[in-house]
Design an enzyme around this catalytic site. Sequence first.
Site, mmCIF file in Angstrom:
data_model
loop_
_atom_site.group_PDB
_atom_site.id
_atom_site.type_symbol
_atom_site.label_atom_id
_atom_site.label_comp_id
_atom_site.label_asym_id
_atom_site.label_seq_id
_atom_site.Cartn_x
_atom_site.Cartn_y
_atom_site.Cartn_z
ATOM 1 N N ARG A 122 -11.641 6.708 -2.611
ATOM 2 C CA ARG A 122 -11.611 8.102 -2.304
ATOM 3 C C ARG A 122 -13.688 8.307 -2.065
ATOM 4 O O ARG A 122 -14.199 8.829 -1.112
ATOM 5 C CB ARG A 122 -11.795 9.426 -2.909
ATOM 6 C CG ARG A 122 -11.650 10.671 -2.656
ATOM 7 C CD ARG A 122 -11.637 11.969 -4.266
ATOM 8 N NE ARG A 122 -10.613 11.645 -4.485
ATOM 9 C CZ ARG A 122 -10.037 11.423 -5.357
ATOM 10 N NH1 ARG A 122 -10.769 12.643 -6.423
ATOM 11 N NH2 ARG A 122 -8.791 11.259 -6.245
ATOM 12 N N ASP A 126 -0.181 5.216 0.576
ATOM 13 C CA ASP A 126 -0.340 6.141 1.478
ATOM 14 C C ASP A 126 0.015 5.316 3.466
ATOM 15 O O ASP A 126 -0.763 4.948 3.126
ATOM 16 C CB ASP A 126 -1.563 7.182 1.391
ATOM 17 C CG ASP A 126 -1.997 7.783 0.379
ATOM 18 O OD1 ASP A 126 -0.391 8.344 0.080
ATOM 19 O OD2 ASP A 126 -2.983 7.183 -0.357
ATOM 20 N N ASP A 154 0.620 -0.835 0.198
ATOM 21 C CA ASP A 154 -0.136 0.260 0.190
ATOM 22 C C ASP A 154 0.547 0.968 0.094
ATOM 23 O O ASP A 154 2.694 0.876 0.695
ATOM 24 C CB ASP A 154 -1.058 -0.196 1.831
ATOM 25 C CG ASP A 154 -1.851 0.973 1.400
ATOM 26 O OD1 ASP A 154 -2.694 1.341 0.555
ATOM 27 O OD2 ASP A 154 -2.134 1.934 2.260
#
Length: 267
Positions: free
Chosen positions: A74, A29, A27
Amino acid sequence: MTSAPIPVLSPTDARERLLSLKAVLFDLDGVLTPTADVHMSAWARLFSPYLASRGIAEPYTDADYFAYIDGKPRYDGVRSFLASRSISLPEGTPDDPPQLDTVCGLGNRKNSAFTESLEADGVAPYPGSLRFLDAVVDAGLLVAVVSSSRNADPVLRAAGIRDRFDVVVDGLVAAEMGLAGKPSPATYAYGAHLLGLLPEQCVVVEDAHSGVQAGRDGKFGLVLGVDRGAGVAELLESGADIVVDDLDVLLPLSSHSSSTPTPGEPE
């Protein structure tokens, strides 16, 4: 009745299992770069005034980020958080302007805040994660990035590590390929496929509940949790085989690795 304890690998056992596999899927972030902090700030800048404008007394907190948003695409994060406050909005479309009160409009408003922060402050990779990445490559494993973010490419470039990864599966790739976002294992499975491997031949490295769940449900060979605030117990409950506070806890990976152990860590 007390529940059975969750089996947890020791660092030694985790290293041995990792070296028996063929690739590490990171991953981005919160694992490779501290951009999770930038994302957290951008979400707070979105939802704190938004809730106030609707007269909702329960404020937005970091706990909301970890519970409803962290690791998800998001718009899924927007939808999940709004549901936690019993707010229903039209879905809208991805090209909605940030000023529009739709799920996509709010998501785009958050992304504007994130982009402004990234351009103003830049980003550097976690030193421990960079050492771990070096050691993984030195040990002969393939590497890829699998991120829910649509900003993965600019973040990797800003961190100076884009050229380290031939395979990057991000939110844009997921949308193009019609892949479900985390906690579905679809994006991780696709990353493994692009490397010519099966999930059970790969390691997933995650800091988010949704990403750890994806690794567990996709039956990947090893799921490494990195606790950047989600909580050790919570990541273990989500399916991590081991949780560390920094990836260099697992160094050195082998006698051939050029990385040096963290001071105080056993050889």
